[in-house]
Design a protein around this motif. Structure first.
Motif, PDB file in Angstrom:
ATOM      1  N   VAL A 115      42.134  42.800  44.791  1.00  0.00           N
ATOM      2  CA  VAL A 115      41.119  42.358  43.852  1.00  0.00           C
ATOM      3  C   VAL A 115      40.239  43.522  43.398  1.00  0.00           C
ATOM      4  O   VAL A 115      39.601  43.460  42.354  1.00  0.00           O
ATOM      5  CB  VAL A 115      40.250  41.234  44.483  1.00  0.00           C
ATOM      6  CG1 VAL A 115      39.378  41.775  45.608  1.00  0.00           C
ATOM      7  CG2 VAL A 115      39.393  40.536  43.433  1.00  0.00           C
ATOM      8  N   ASP A 116      40.211  44.617  44.186  1.00  0.00           N
ATOM      9  CA  ASP A 116      39.484  45.811  43.752  1.00  0.00           C
ATOM     10  C   ASP A 116      40.107  46.394  42.489  1.00  0.00           C
ATOM     11  O   ASP A 116      39.410  46.926  41.625  1.00  0.00           O
ATOM     12  CB  ASP A 116      39.504  46.876  44.856  1.00  0.00           C
ATOM     13  CG  ASP A 116      38.532  46.571  45.977  1.00  0.00           C
ATOM     14  OD1 ASP A 116      37.383  46.210  45.680  1.00  0.00           O
ATOM     15  OD2 ASP A 116      38.930  46.697  47.149  1.00  0.00           O
ATOM     16  N   LEU A 117      41.429  46.318  42.417  1.00  0.00           N
ATOM     17  CA  LEU A 117      42.135  46.878  41.264  1.00  0.00           C
ATOM     18  C   LEU A 117      42.159  45.926  40.086  1.00  0.00           C
ATOM     19  O   LEU A 117      42.180  46.362  38.923  1.00  0.00           O
ATOM     20  CB  LEU A 117      43.566  47.234  41.665  1.00  0.00           C
ATOM     21  CG  LEU A 117      43.714  48.241  42.823  1.00  0.00           C
ATOM     22  CD1 LEU A 117      45.182  48.420  43.183  1.00  0.00           C
ATOM     23  CD2 LEU A 117      43.096  49.576  42.427  1.00  0.00           C
ATOM     24  N   PHE A 118      42.169  44.612  40.375  1.00  0.00           N
ATOM     25  CA  PHE A 118      42.234  43.599  39.319  1.00  0.00           C
ATOM     26  C   PHE A 118      41.116  42.574  39.541  1.00  0.00           C
ATOM     27  O   PHE A 118      41.349  41.489  40.108  1.00  0.00           O
ATOM     28  CB  PHE A 118      43.604  42.909  39.309  1.00  0.00           C
ATOM     29  CG  PHE A 118      44.759  43.847  39.158  1.00  0.00           C
ATOM     30  CD1 PHE A 118      45.075  44.382  37.913  1.00  0.00           C
ATOM     31  CD2 PHE A 118      45.506  44.225  40.263  1.00  0.00           C
ATOM     32  CE1 PHE A 118      46.141  45.259  37.778  1.00  0.00           C
ATOM     33  CE2 PHE A 118      46.568  45.103  40.137  1.00  0.00           C
ATOM     34  CZ  PHE A 118      46.894  45.629  38.885  1.00  0.00           C
ATOM     35  N   PRO A 119      39.885  42.885  39.139  1.00  0.00           N
ATOM     36  CA  PRO A 119      38.726  42.019  39.383  1.00  0.00           C
ATOM     37  C   PRO A 119      38.894  40.561  38.973  1.00  0.00           C
ATOM     38  O   PRO A 119      38.329  39.685  39.633  1.00  0.00           O
ATOM     39  CB  PRO A 119      37.610  42.698  38.575  1.00  0.00           C
ATOM     40  CG  PRO A 119      38.011  44.143  38.546  1.00  0.00           C
ATOM     41  CD  PRO A 119      39.506  44.127  38.442  1.00  0.00           C
ATOM     42  N   PRO A 120      39.653  40.252  37.895  1.00  0.00           N
ATOM     43  CA  PRO A 120      39.809  38.824  37.540  1.00  0.00           C
ATOM     44  C   PRO A 120      40.412  37.980  38.664  1.00  0.00           C
ATOM     45  O   PRO A 120      40.261  36.753  38.671  1.00  0.00           O
ATOM     46  CB  PRO A 120      40.735  38.865  36.320  1.00  0.00           C
ATOM     47  CG  PRO A 120      40.467  40.192  35.692  1.00  0.00           C
ATOM     48  CD  PRO A 120      40.261  41.119  36.855  1.00  0.00           C
ATOM     49  N   LEU A 121      41.070  38.616  39.629  1.00  0.00           N
ATOM     50  CA  LEU A 121      41.658  37.866  40.734  1.00  0.00           C
ATOM     51  C   LEU A 121      40.603  37.180  41.590  1.00  0.00           C
ATOM     52  O   LEU A 121      40.935  36.302  42.396  1.00  0.00           O
ATOM     53  CB  LEU A 121      42.500  38.798  41.619  1.00  0.00           C
ATOM     54  CG  LEU A 121      43.813  39.313  41.000  1.00  0.00           C
ATOM     55  CD1 LEU A 121      44.503  40.273  41.969  1.00  0.00           C
ATOM     56  CD2 LEU A 121      44.742  38.142  40.674  1.00  0.00           C
ATOM     57  N   ARG A 122      39.351  37.542  41.421  1.00  0.00           N
ATOM     58  CA  ARG A 122      38.304  36.890  42.228  1.00  0.00           C
ATOM     59  C   ARG A 122      38.170  35.412  41.907  1.00  0.00           C
ATOM     60  O   ARG A 122      37.557  34.656  42.652  1.00  0.00           O
ATOM     61  CB  ARG A 122      36.967  37.593  42.038  1.00  0.00           C
ATOM     62  CG  ARG A 122      36.345  37.471  40.650  1.00  0.00           C
ATOM     63  CD  ARG A 122      35.046  38.281  40.606  1.00  0.00           C
ATOM     64  NE  ARG A 122      34.315  38.133  39.351  1.00  0.00           N
ATOM     65  CZ  ARG A 122      34.517  38.873  38.282  1.00  0.00           C
ATOM     66  NH1 ARG A 122      35.463  39.817  38.302  1.00  0.00           N
ATOM     67  NH2 ARG A 122      33.808  38.688  37.176  1.00  0.00           N
ATOM     68  N   PHE A 123      38.752  35.007  40.774  1.00  0.00           N
ATOM     69  CA  PHE A 123      38.703  33.592  40.402  1.00  0.00           C
ATOM     70  C   PHE A 123      39.865  32.789  40.992  1.00  0.00           C
ATOM     71  O   PHE A 123      39.912  31.565  40.837  1.00  0.00           O
ATOM     72  CB  PHE A 123      38.713  33.455  38.874  1.00  0.00           C
ATOM     73  CG  PHE A 123      37.541  34.122  38.210  1.00  0.00           C
ATOM     74  CD1 PHE A 123      36.248  33.638  38.388  1.00  0.00           C
ATOM     75  CD2 PHE A 123      37.725  35.255  37.432  1.00  0.00           C
ATOM     76  CE1 PHE A 123      35.169  34.264  37.786  1.00  0.00           C
ATOM     77  CE2 PHE A 123      36.653  35.884  36.820  1.00  0.00           C
ATOM     78  CZ  PHE A 123      35.368  35.386  36.993  1.00  0.00           C
ATOM     79  N   VAL A 124      40.789  33.470  41.651  1.00  0.00           N
ATOM     80  CA  VAL A 124      41.932  32.782  42.266  1.00  0.00           C
ATOM     81  C   VAL A 124      41.430  31.987  43.475  1.00  0.00           C
ATOM     82  O   VAL A 124      40.678  32.515  44.303  1.00  0.00           O
ATOM     83  CB  VAL A 124      43.003  33.796  42.704  1.00  0.00           C
ATOM     84  CG1 VAL A 124      44.105  33.105  43.506  1.00  0.00           C
ATOM     85  CG2 VAL A 124      43.585  34.510  41.497  1.00  0.00           C
ATOM     86  N   PRO A 125      41.820  30.710  43.609  1.00  0.00           N
ATOM     87  CA  PRO A 125      41.362  29.914  44.762  1.00  0.00           C
ATOM     88  C   PRO A 125      41.951  30.415  46.068  1.00  0.00           C
ATOM     89  O   PRO A 125      43.015  31.044  46.093  1.00  0.00           O
ATOM     90  CB  PRO A 125      41.857  28.506  44.419  1.00  0.00           C
ATOM     91  CG  PRO A 125      43.001  28.708  43.484  1.00  0.00           C
ATOM     92  CD  PRO A 125      42.655  29.920  42.676  1.00  0.00           C
TER      93      PRO A 125
END
Length: 302
Positions: A115-125
């Motif tokens: 998620v550090d590399l792809f911040p949008p992943l923080r929305f993944v449940p």
């Protein structure tokens, strides 16, 4: 700069190292500088450091092969006693063990997640395959909140019962309570700051001067605020032991300087520091030679 994902940082933003530049951070710094000044360390904690050093030497004398695990445990106990005045609560819950578990989560975060590399992943449940960082975040936050409450409740109970040794938190809280009684001021915010800054003692990110500054051997620049962390303190002392192994001539000269203060019934203490210039130089050089951590801290991101 390394960043901490929002999902992993929620609920942990009270740590001193995460508050840089904020008004609350300045309060943390105020209390820490006051409590860890050279005069305060000598007056309040010198016996603690001397006892801990004696315990470590006795332990490795009996079992030399355990010199590394005993070092880790002794450092954890020392920092815990300095901060909280006790090693466990009334139910026998070991503070050092709980803090070490919390520290393990911190280390995992520092190593980085996708998620550090792809911040949008923080929305993944959290239930989604591959979203281990979300599950780790939940577990870390829960444990962090638990340990924080455990520490606060323990200090409050011991202060009410007048039990345990004086420590960083109890000393400052007693001063605040006196101010409240005499001036009628609201100290609730300051009380929270004291607890949060104390929590950062064990978990804090430290600069290369951390360990030896805490025991009063080094005086850093006035602008440099230091928090003693068990992990980097351990690394610092491991590096010192390594240096003594690699340079036996230096070790022999340092030992010769220390031995002059060993007399019957007496060992070196804080009063001997000014008379040990070579030891001071060795400590400074070991810190320069192999610092445990850079001065950099995490940058938080929205």
């Amino acid at each position: 700069m390394t960043s901490i994902p929002t999902s992993l940082s929620e609920g942990t933003g009270f740590s001193t190292g995460r508050l840089q530049g904020e008004a609350t951070w300045r309060k943390h710094r105020k209390f820490l500088r006051q409590a860890l000044s050279m005069a305060t360390v000598k007056q309040e904690y010198s016996d603690l450091f001397i006892d801990s050093a004696a315990q470590y030497l006795q332990a490795i004398l009996l079992k030399p092969e355990d010199f590394l695990p005993r070092l880790k445990r002794i450092l954890g106990e020392t920092i815990t006693k300095l901060t909280y005045g006790a090693l466990q609560d009334e139910n026998g819950t070991d503070y050092v063990t709980e803090h070490n578990e919390n520290l393990n989560y911190t280390v995992k975060v520092a190593m980085g997640y996708v998620v550090d590399l792809f911040p949008p992943l923080r929305f993944v449940p959290a239930w989604f395959p591959g979203a281990q960082f979300q599950r780790d975040a939940i577990k870390w936050r829960q444990h962090c909140v638990y340990v924080r409450k455990l520490m606060i409740d323990g200090v409050d109970r011991r202060m009410a019962a007048k039990d345990g040794r004086p420590c960083y938190i109890s000393n400052i809280l007693e001063d605040l309570q006196k101010q409240q009684a005499t001036k009628g001021i609201d100290i609730s915010e300051d009380v929270q700051v004291v607890h949060d800054s104390g929590f950062s003692f064990f978990q804090g990110k430290v600069g290369r001067l951390a360990t030896f500054r805490t025991i009063g051997l080094i005086k850093p620049p006035p602008s440099f605020n230091i928090i003693a962390g068990a992990d980097t303190s351990e690394t610092t002392l491991k590096n010192f032991l390594l240096a003594m192994s690699l340079y036996p001539d230096v070790q022999a000269r340092a030992r010769q300087e220390v031995e002059q203060f060993f007399t019957e019934g007496r060992s070196p203490d804080f009063e001997c520091q000014d008379q040990m210039p070579y030891i001071r130089a060795v400590v400074l050089e070991s810190l320069r030679w192999n610092p445990p951590l850079s001065f950099g801290l995490f940058d938080t991101v929205a």
